[in-house]
Structures are given as structure tokens and as C-alpha cells.
Design a protein around this motif. Structure first.
Motif, PDB file in Angstrom:
ATOM      1  N   GLY A 137       0.784  -1.230   0.000  1.00 15.73           N
ATOM      2  CA  GLY A 137       0.000   0.000   0.000  1.00 15.73           C
ATOM      3  C   GLY A 137       0.805   1.263   0.000  1.00 15.73           C
ATOM      4  O   GLY A 137       0.246   2.344  -0.006  1.00 15.73           O
ATOM      5  N   GLU A 138       2.133   1.179   0.042  1.00 15.02           N
ATOM      6  CA  GLU A 138       2.899   2.406   0.085  1.00 15.02           C
ATOM      7  C   GLU A 138       3.309   2.809  -1.312  1.00 15.02           C
ATOM      8  O   GLU A 138       4.251   2.255  -1.880  1.00 15.02           O
TER       9      GLU A 138
ATOM     10  N   LEU B 155      -8.241   1.995  -0.347  1.00 12.64           N
ATOM     11  CA  LEU B 155      -8.208   0.543  -0.171  1.00 12.64           C
ATOM     12  C   LEU B 155      -7.539  -0.118  -1.361  1.00 12.64           C
ATOM     13  O   LEU B 155      -7.505   0.428  -2.472  1.00 12.64           O
ATOM     14  N   SER B 156      -6.995  -1.294  -1.101  1.00 15.76           N
ATOM     15  CA  SER B 156      -6.489  -2.127  -2.184  1.00 15.76           C
ATOM     16  C   SER B 156      -6.918  -3.557  -1.921  1.00 15.76           C
ATOM     17  O   SER B 156      -7.226  -3.930  -0.787  1.00 15.76           O
ATOM     18  N   GLY B 157      -6.962  -4.341  -2.978  1.00 15.52           N
ATOM     19  CA  GLY B 157      -7.295  -5.746  -2.837  1.00 15.52           C
ATOM     20  C   GLY B 157      -6.063  -6.545  -2.477  1.00 15.52           C
ATOM     21  O   GLY B 157      -4.960  -6.017  -2.396  1.00 15.52           O
ATOM     22  N   GLN B 158      -6.262  -7.820  -2.268  1.00 12.39           N
ATOM     23  CA  GLN B 158      -5.127  -8.676  -1.946  1.00 12.39           C
ATOM     24  C   GLN B 158      -4.227  -8.818  -3.160  1.00 12.39           C
ATOM     25  O   GLN B 158      -4.677  -8.864  -4.285  1.00 12.39           O
ATOM     26  N   ASN B 159      -2.945  -8.846  -2.931  1.00 13.57           N
ATOM     27  CA  ASN B 159      -1.955  -9.079  -3.985  1.00 13.57           C
ATOM     28  C   ASN B 159      -1.945  -8.000  -5.051  1.00 13.57           C
ATOM     29  O   ASN B 159      -1.620  -8.274  -6.210  1.00 13.57           O
ATOM     30  N   THR B 160      -2.315  -6.797  -4.692  1.00 14.75           N
ATOM     31  CA  THR B 160      -2.224  -5.697  -5.649  1.00 14.75           C
ATOM     32  C   THR B 160      -1.938  -4.405  -4.914  1.00 14.75           C
ATOM     33  O   THR B 160      -2.381  -4.224  -3.789  1.00 14.75           O
TER      34      THR B 160
ATOM     35  N   PHE C 221      -9.184   5.442  -4.027  1.00 11.17           N
ATOM     36  CA  PHE C 221      -9.226   6.520  -3.059  1.00 11.17           C
ATOM     37  C   PHE C 221     -10.639   7.041  -2.840  1.00 11.17           C
ATOM     38  O   PHE C 221     -11.477   7.024  -3.750  1.00 11.17           O
ATOM     39  N   GLY C 222     -10.864   7.560  -1.633  1.00  9.68           N
ATOM     40  CA  GLY C 222     -12.066   8.329  -1.368  1.00  9.68           C
ATOM     41  C   GLY C 222     -11.873   9.759  -1.866  1.00  9.68           C
ATOM     42  O   GLY C 222     -10.820  10.104  -2.408  1.00  9.68           O
ATOM     43  N   THR C 223     -12.893  10.578  -1.666  1.00  6.16           N
ATOM     44  CA  THR C 223     -12.848  11.953  -2.166  1.00  6.16           C
ATOM     45  C   THR C 223     -12.070  12.894  -1.256  1.00  6.16           C
ATOM     46  O   THR C 223     -11.802  14.024  -1.620  1.00  6.16           O
ATOM     47  N   GLY C 224     -11.711  12.418  -0.076  1.00  7.59           N
ATOM     48  CA  GLY C 224     -10.885  13.212   0.823  1.00  7.59           C
ATOM     49  C   GLY C 224     -11.679  14.075   1.790  1.00  7.59           C
ATOM     50  O   GLY C 224     -12.820  14.484   1.533  1.00  7.59           O
ATOM     51  N   THR C 225     -11.053  14.342   2.930  1.00 17.30           N
ATOM     52  CA  THR C 225     -11.598  15.251   3.944  1.00 17.30           C
ATOM     53  C   THR C 225     -10.524  16.260   4.298  1.00 17.30           C
ATOM     54  O   THR C 225      -9.392  15.866   4.623  1.00 17.30           O
ATOM     55  N   ARG C 226     -10.890  17.515   4.222  1.00 20.57           N
ATOM     56  CA  ARG C 226      -9.933  18.549   4.625  1.00 20.57           C
ATOM     57  C   ARG C 226     -10.095  18.798   6.117  1.00 20.57           C
ATOM     58  O   ARG C 226     -11.189  19.129   6.579  1.00 20.57           O
TER      59      ARG C 226
END
Lengths: 115, 109
Positions: free
Chosen positions: A102-103, B89-94, B99-104
Motif C-alpha cells: 500500500g505504500e 483501499l487495495s485488494g489482496q496481492n495488488t 481513493f475516497g474523495t478526501g476530507t480537509r
């Protein structure tokens, strides 16, 4: 250690013109990503390379966007012809392996304005 | 569908107040969850990942699979925490990140 380098930092073009962005990842990083970040949204993956092969380009608008990573190091992202909705920051990122640590290490981005 | 939702665009607090930045996700399988941060005029960078169960700069985040949430918390906010925060988030093995839209986050003195 030098970070991910991108150029140009800013580009203003008119619609239907073409533009190219360049990225130099961190030395030794096999995986390279191009993300598009439209104002107010999170980064969206356009294309992922593992060395010089494409791993995922499912969200790349292939009618106008192209990317290459010759020799498995530097990469170029091209848009031709540009549309107004292509105005965004184009982020290049790299990672050491294709595992799920993830980095990702991001560049400063190239901000594109299409008039 | 794979999705990350950050319901708040802006969160403003005073220095010393507790902070919670919300993140909910949708993913079929076992995702890996992360928080990325972008300080003013700096690059987007990793803050923390759930598998490490670490506290970085006083921030922690617990993965709640039942509620599909990964909220970011800090008991006492500091002015230097002011930044844009993205849940991903990422899936397994990748390494492919969604990304989400972000929070300031704005922390006032």
C-alpha cells in the motif's frame, strides 16, 4: 533518496490540442502508476505498469489517452486530443513491488488546464 | 462495486479537540485499508495502514469489518495536522489503490 519526478508542473492548452507528461520513478521501483485527480475528487487510477508491461489500464480512455514505459523506467502519459473534462492534476506514483504493502510514493503532479 | 466513501469534505476543530475522520468502504473480499495525507504544498504520502496497527503522529485507525469502516482518530488535534486526508483501499496481492474523495481537516489555534 530522490523522489518521483514529474514534468511539467503546469500546462495550459486549448481543447483539441495535445499534451504529454513525463514521470521518472524512484530508482529501483518496478511498479509505476498514473492517477488523474479532478478538483474535489480523490485520485483515480488511469494505468499501472509493472516494469515495462501494462498491469491495469481498464480506466484509461484509450481513444485519447496513451501511456508508455519504455525500458521499464521513465514513463510518458499523452492526451490527444484534449477535452475540457481532462482538466485535472495528473499524479505519477511508484512502488517497490506489486504486492499490497500500500505504500505508493507520489510525485508533485502535473496540473493540466484545458480551455 | 469497490468504493471508498468519506462523507465529510471539511472538518474544522480547535487545537486540543478530538478528531475523527470517517471512512466507509465497499469491497467484495478482504481489502487492505490505508490513510494518505497531503499537507499544504507537499506530496500525497502514506500516513498509516491497518495491517501495521500503528500510531503515526498520534493518529490511529481501526478496521471494523462489520461496519465496513476505517475511521481515523486522534485524541488531541494539533495545528500541524491541518491537511487533506484520503482513505484508500487495495485488494489482496495488488498495490492498485482506490481513493475516497478526501476530507480537509482544519485545526484552529
Amino acid at each position: 533518496e530522490a523522489g518521483v519526478a514529474q514534468s511539467p508542473r503546469y500546462k495550459i492548452i486549448e481543447k483539441r490540442q495535445s499534451v504529454a507528461f513525463w514521470c521518472n520513478p524512484i530508482s529501483g521501483h518496478a511498479t509505476l502508476y498514473w492517477y488523474q485527480q479532478i478538483l474535489g475528487q480523490g485520485p483515480k487510477l488511469l494505468i499501472q505498469f509493472q516494469n515495462n508491461g501494462v498491469v491495469d489500464d481498464s480506466q484509461l480512455p484509450k481513444d485519447r489517452f496513451s501511456a508508455e514505459r519504455l525500458k521499464g523506467v521513465d514513463s510518458t502519459l499523452k492526451i490527444q486530443p484534449a477535452k475540457l473534462e481532462d482538466s485535472a492534476v495528473y499524479l505519477c506514483a511508484s512502488s517497490f513491488t506489486a504486492g499490497n504493502t500500500g505504500e505508493l510514493f507520489f510525485g508533485e503532479g502535473s496540473r493540466l488546464t484545458v480551455l | 462495486a469497490q468504493r471508498v466513501t468519506q462523507p465529510e469534505k471539511l472538518l474544522s476543530v480547535f487545537k486540543g479537540a478530538p478528531v475523527e475522520l470517517k471512512c466507509n468502504y465497499s469491497y467484495s473480499g478482504s481489502p487492505e485499508l490505508f490513510w494518505y495525507v497531503q499537507y499544504s504544498r507537499q506530496r500525497l504520502q502514506l500516513l498509516l495502514r491497518h495491517i501495521s496497527r500503528e500510531s503515526i503522529k498520534g493518529f490511529t485507525a481501526d478496521l471494523n469489518k462489520g461496519e465496513t469502516s476505517f475511521h481515523l482518530k486522534k485524541p488531541f488535534a494539533q495545528e500541524e495536522d491541518s491537511a487533506m486526508y484520503y482513505c484508500a483501499l487495495s485488494g489482496q496481492n495488488t498495490d492498485k489503490l482506490i481513493f475516497g474523495t478526501g476530507t480537509r481537516l482544519q485545526v484552529f489555534p
